[in-house]
Each structure stands twice: as C-alpha cells, then as structure tokens.
Design an enzyme around this catalytic site. Structure first.
Site, short mmCIF file in Angstrom:
data_model
loop_
_atom_site.label_atom_id
_atom_site.label_comp_id
_atom_site.label_asym_id
_atom_site.label_seq_id
_atom_site.Cartn_x
_atom_site.Cartn_y
_atom_site.Cartn_z
N ARG A 166 -8.47 -0.72 4.91
CA ARG A 166 -7.60 0.31 4.32
C ARG A 166 -6.27 -0.29 3.90
O ARG A 166 -5.64 0.21 2.96
CB ARG A 166 -7.33 1.41 5.34
CG ARG A 166 -8.50 2.34 5.60
CD ARG A 166 -8.08 3.46 6.53
NE ARG A 166 -6.74 3.90 6.17
CZ ARG A 166 -5.81 4.31 7.02
NH1 ARG A 166 -6.07 4.39 8.29
NH2 ARG A 166 -4.61 4.66 6.60
N LYS A 175 0.83 -1.21 0.00
CA LYS A 175 0.00 0.00 0.00
C LYS A 175 0.86 1.25 0.00
O LYS A 175 0.63 2.18 -0.77
CB LYS A 175 -0.90 -0.01 1.24
CG LYS A 175 -1.54 1.31 1.56
CD LYS A 175 -2.44 1.23 2.77
CE LYS A 175 -1.75 1.51 4.09
NZ LYS A 175 -1.36 2.92 4.31
N ASN A 176 1.86 1.27 0.87
CA ASN A 176 2.65 2.50 1.04
C ASN A 176 3.62 2.76 -0.11
O ASN A 176 4.23 3.82 -0.17
CB ASN A 176 3.40 2.48 2.37
CG ASN A 176 2.47 2.71 3.54
OD1 ASN A 176 1.30 3.01 3.35
ND2 ASN A 176 3.00 2.57 4.75
N CYS A 191 -4.89 13.32 13.35
CA CYS A 191 -4.79 11.92 12.98
C CYS A 191 -4.75 11.11 14.24
O CYS A 191 -4.20 11.54 15.25
CB CYS A 191 -3.53 11.73 12.15
SG CYS A 191 -3.11 10.03 11.93
N ARG A 202 1.36 14.56 13.51
CA ARG A 202 1.86 14.32 12.15
C ARG A 202 1.82 15.55 11.24
O ARG A 202 1.03 15.63 10.29
CB ARG A 202 1.09 13.17 11.50
CG ARG A 202 1.26 11.87 12.26
CD ARG A 202 0.46 10.76 11.66
NE ARG A 202 1.17 10.04 10.61
CZ ARG A 202 0.69 8.99 9.98
NH1 ARG A 202 -0.51 8.54 10.28
NH2 ARG A 202 1.37 8.39 9.05
C1 UD1 Z 1 4.66 6.78 6.44
C2 UD1 Z 1 3.79 5.57 6.26
C3 UD1 Z 1 3.32 5.05 7.61
C4 UD1 Z 1 4.49 4.80 8.52
C5 UD1 Z 1 5.39 6.03 8.59
C6 UD1 Z 1 6.67 5.80 9.36
C7 UD1 Z 1 2.81 6.00 4.08
C8 UD1 Z 1 1.61 6.36 3.29
N1 UD1 Z 1 2.66 5.95 5.42
O1 UD1 Z 1 3.86 7.79 7.04
O2 UD1 Z 1 2.59 3.84 7.40
O3 UD1 Z 1 4.03 4.51 9.83
O4 UD1 Z 1 5.77 6.45 7.27
O5 UD1 Z 1 7.39 4.74 8.81
O6 UD1 Z 1 3.86 5.74 3.54
N2 UD1 Z 1 7.10 14.63 10.54
C9 UD1 Z 1 7.30 15.96 10.81
N3 UD1 Z 1 7.17 16.86 9.77
C10 UD1 Z 1 6.85 16.46 8.51
C11 UD1 Z 1 6.67 15.10 8.24
C12 UD1 Z 1 6.80 14.19 9.28
O7 UD1 Z 1 7.58 16.35 11.93
O8 UD1 Z 1 6.74 17.33 7.62
C13 UD1 Z 1 7.24 13.63 11.65
C14 UD1 Z 1 5.95 12.87 11.93
O9 UD1 Z 1 5.11 13.58 12.80
C15 UD1 Z 1 6.50 11.60 12.55
C16 UD1 Z 1 7.82 11.39 11.80
O10 UD1 Z 1 8.14 12.63 11.21
O11 UD1 Z 1 6.77 11.81 13.91
C17 UD1 Z 1 7.76 10.33 10.71
O12 UD1 Z 1 6.64 10.57 9.89
P1 UD1 Z 1 6.59 10.22 8.33
O13 UD1 Z 1 7.74 9.34 7.99
O14 UD1 Z 1 6.42 11.48 7.57
O15 UD1 Z 1 5.27 9.38 8.24
P2 UD1 Z 1 4.34 9.31 6.99
O16 UD1 Z 1 5.17 9.53 5.78
O17 UD1 Z 1 3.13 10.14 7.22
#
Ligand code: UD1
Length: 423
Positions: free
Chosen positions: A403, A22-23, A117, A122
C-alpha cells in the site's frame, strides 16, 4: 498471499531513489475533481493505495491516462456520479478526500463513512463540521455522509485537533467557495503544503500553508496545471533507520532533509552520521551488525509536524530493540498504534506497553521468526527488525507494505539486503 523472506545480518550500502509521497499524491489525485480541465502529475508512486484511489476516481467518471511510469493525466470534465460507495471507501480511509472537492464543484456528494481502522477509531467529525460551517447541509444516513450546498461560503473554522486529511479536504472545498475561509490549527505537514502548491498552480488563492493558519480566498473555477508530487519523507525515513541499524553507508537520492528534521535529530542521537545536500540524504553508521551496543537508545514522542511523525514511530521502536539501553516511544496521535509490539516480541524484542507508551529494552540480538504485518508502518518496522535479526524472518500479509512502499524489496536488494518475495 505474498510473503517476504529476509535473511538478516547484511549491512546496507549503496544508493537508491526515494519515490513520490503517497500521502501527498492521494489528496492531489482528488484535487483533479475540482476542475473540468486536465491535471498532469509527475512523481506519482505506483502503490496499492494509489491504484485504489484511481479506481474510485474512474468510478466517478475521471479519465486517467498513464503517460509514463510515474506520470499521469486526469480529466474530470465528465463526472457522472458523486458517490463513493462503501466497497471502495472501506479499503482506504483516504477516500474521504473526495468529499470536499465534489461538494464544492457539484453541490452534492455521497461518501460512505470510513469503517473501523486498525490504528484506532479515527473519526471524520472535523471534516464534516468544517463543511457545515461553510454552509453545507450534511446528513449521516445508512452509513453514508450525504452533503448538499448550492455554493459553499467562506468561513472561519477552528479544528480542535490537528488533522491532516481534514485540513486537505477543507482547503480543497474552500478553493471553490464564495469568499474567504480561514482554517485555524491547520495541519503543517509537508503533504498539505504540496497539495496547496498544486492547488495554487490550478488557480487557487491560498496563503499561510506550512503555518497553522491557512487562508483560502475562493475562486469561481480552477484550471489545468501540472505538478510533481513531493518526495516521500516517511519512505526516506524508513530507509534511513534501516541504514542506521544495519550499519554501512546509504545515499537516498531525491530525499529532502528539510522535511525530516525531527527524524534526523533522533538518528544522530542514536549515533548515526547524517549528511545531506538539497536533494539527497546520506546515512552512515557502524550499526549493530558490526558492533553490539553501537546504537544508543532514543526516546521519541509523536506529535503533529514539525515534531516527530507518528508514521515513523514503529521504525524507531525497531531501532530501539537492538540499542544499548532503555527507551520509550510515546504515541499521542492514534490510540491503538502498537500492533507491531507483539510481532517484534516474536523476534525476541523486549517491549512493555503502558497506556500510550512503549518501554523498549535493547537486546544484544533479535532472532528470525515468522511474523505478520498488521498495518503499513508496523510492517515496515518488522522489515527493519528482520534485517538485523539472526537467521531467517518470514513476514506474512505484506499487502500492507504494498500500500505504501514502492518496490521495497527491489530497493533493499539494491542496497545488499537478502530479501525475497514469495508469491
Ligand atoms: C494522515 C496520514 C497518516 C498519518 C496521519 C497523522 C494520509 C492519507 N494519512 O492520516 O499516514 O499517520 O495523517 O500524521 O495523509 N481526528 C478527529 N476527527 C477528525 C479527523 C481526525 O478526531 O475529523 C483525529 C484522529 O482520530 C487522530 C488525529 O485526529 O487521532 C489525527 O488524525 P489525522 O491527521 O486526521 O489523520 P489522517 O489524516 O487520517
């Protein structure tokens, strides 16, 4: 709303195939926005999140043709809006992945900010900062991110937190930018690598994927390509834990052990035997149904790839509820990812939470009860707990499972589990 009814107590045996990730599929679907030529994708899982992303792309003007069960073709030659409205984005955070591609190709985009969320705040600040470094003019107005740029320019971008979708968004934007972009402290997750492989097939120039420095040299246009989505390591990992807990022998076809090192290490530490070849993984275990104390407690700490994935944390919590001693599960990626704890306690699990650490004392057995699914991986962990619990467990609100797990009850039934969906 659908429910799952599970009668615990059956060891799992047999073979199933792992679906596409999915991801990986979600960002790759968005990559179709980068070109006016068709993109053909295979191994696309049939999941709720994929349907949501398809709906968003169709809303923008992408023509999508279903070629086969898991094969689709996307044609983004006639995009009539670069807006992702709140109603669509609020149901799935990954909708933010249209931001980079639309801005890079059309020079403007309006995407609703993803709302709160279940697993923490996030933010998307790193996506925004990265695009600003590439010259985008970005305003946050009325709950929308509005971005404009004549043509994005290559830049050196340091992300102070490893972000998976952030890295993906910036990599897609950089593919069409003028000049070279260097992404430092980039995510190394296999799904990022898979997206990069697809982009390279489309004509992008990308180096360093799978390391923490990714270099993208922008090109004027991308072109048609076909790509098969990588297998879902989290789906595979979930069934591996199921097999370790219940006991028996389960072979996962189309699974890649090289993407699951941390999970395999921990399963072996718990006492399961894990063998693999290049495209399958077999888990053999005595399991707690055959002998109490057969599983050893294993502590895990989540961190970015290649360390232990946050998306497998809840499943290992389930394993530890019936293991022989005490283990800790420490969550370092998301701030509020222990919602499954309360529900597992309803099944008789002994878990205490202190800050970002859960302390799990293994019990001799769990007892079936009615529980509620709260997020995707939390729901999976409840299914695992139910498979070893005595009697019947009813899991409500299973739309979370739909999902992210393709035909979950069908696959588990194939392995012998007594599981039924009630409409
Ligand atoms: C993706 C995955 C999710 C997985 C996660 C971590 C998808 C669709 N989802 O989520 O299943 O659990 O990676 O492996 O691929 N953060 C910030 N600022 C930003 C972006 C992120 O502070 O602009 C923080 C987030 O709050 C979190 C951390 O970075 O604490 C990691 O998040 P991130 O890797 O971005 O998760 P997703 O990409 O949303």
């Amino acid at each position: 709303m659908d429910k799952l009814v599970i009668q615990g107590g059956v060891p799992l045996n047999g073979e199933i195939s792992v679906s596409g990730a999915k991801n990986a599929a979600l960002p790759i679907l968005c990559a179709s926005l980068l070109t006016a030529e068709p993109l053909t994708l295979g191994n696309v899982p049939q999941l709720h999140d994929i349907a949501t992303m398809r709906k968003l792309l169709v809303h923008m003007g992408v023509k999508i043709e279903q070629l086969d069960n898991n094969q689709i073709s996307l044609d983004a030659s006639d995009i009539h809006t670069c807006e992702a409205p709140y109603d669509m984005v609020k149901t799935m955070r990954a909708s933010i992945l249209v931001l980079g591609p639309l801005l890079a190709r059309f020079g403007h985009v309006r995407v609703s900010l993803p709302g709160g969320c279940a697993i923490g705040s996030r933010p998307v600040d790193l996506h925004i900062k990265g695009l600003q470094a590439m010259g985008a003019d970005i305003r946050i107005e009325h709950g929308y991110i509005e971005a404009k740029a004549d043509r994005l320019k290559g830049a050196r971008i340091f992300m102070d937190i490893v972000t998976v979708t952030g890295t993906e968004n910036l990599m897609m934007a950089a593919a069409l930018a003028e000049g070279t972009t260097v992404l430092e402290n980039a995510a190394k997750e296999p799904e990022v690598v898979d997206l990069a492989e697809c982009l390279v097939k489309m004509g992008a120039k990308i180096e360093g994927v799978g390391t923490d420095v990714i270099t993208v040299t922008g090109v004027a246009n991308l072109h048609t390509a076909s790509h098969d989505v990588v297998c879902d390591r989290i789906e595979a990992g979930t069934y591996m834990v199921a097999a370790a807990m219940t006991g028996g022998e389960v072979k996962l076809k189309r699974a890649r052990a090289d993407l699951l090192d941390a999970v395999i290490d921990k399963l072996r530490e718990s006492g399961a035997v894990v063998e693999h070849d290049s495209d399958s993984i077999t888990v053999r275990s005595e399991g707690v149904l055959q002998r109490q104390g057969a599983l050893r407690s294993v502590s895990v700490r989540t961190a970015p790839h290649p360390a232990f994935p946050t998306d497998m944390q809840a499943q290992f919590m389930a394993l530890n509820t019936v293991a022989d001693a005490v283990a800790t599960v420490t969550e370092t990626i998301f701030e509020n990812r222990f919602m499954h704890v309360q529900e597992m306690q309803r099944l008789g699990a002994s878990i205490e939470v202190e800050g970002n650490t859960a302390i799990i004392r293994g019990r001799e057995f769990l007892e079936g009860a009615t529980v509620m699914a709260t997020d995707l991986r939390a729901s999976a962990s409840l299914v695992l707990a139910a498979l070893v619990a005595r009697g019947e467990t009813v899991i409500e609100r299973i739309y979370h499972l739909d999902r992210g797990y393709e035909r979950l009850e069908e696959k588990l039934s194939q392995l012998g589990a007594r599981i039924q969906r009630i409409k």
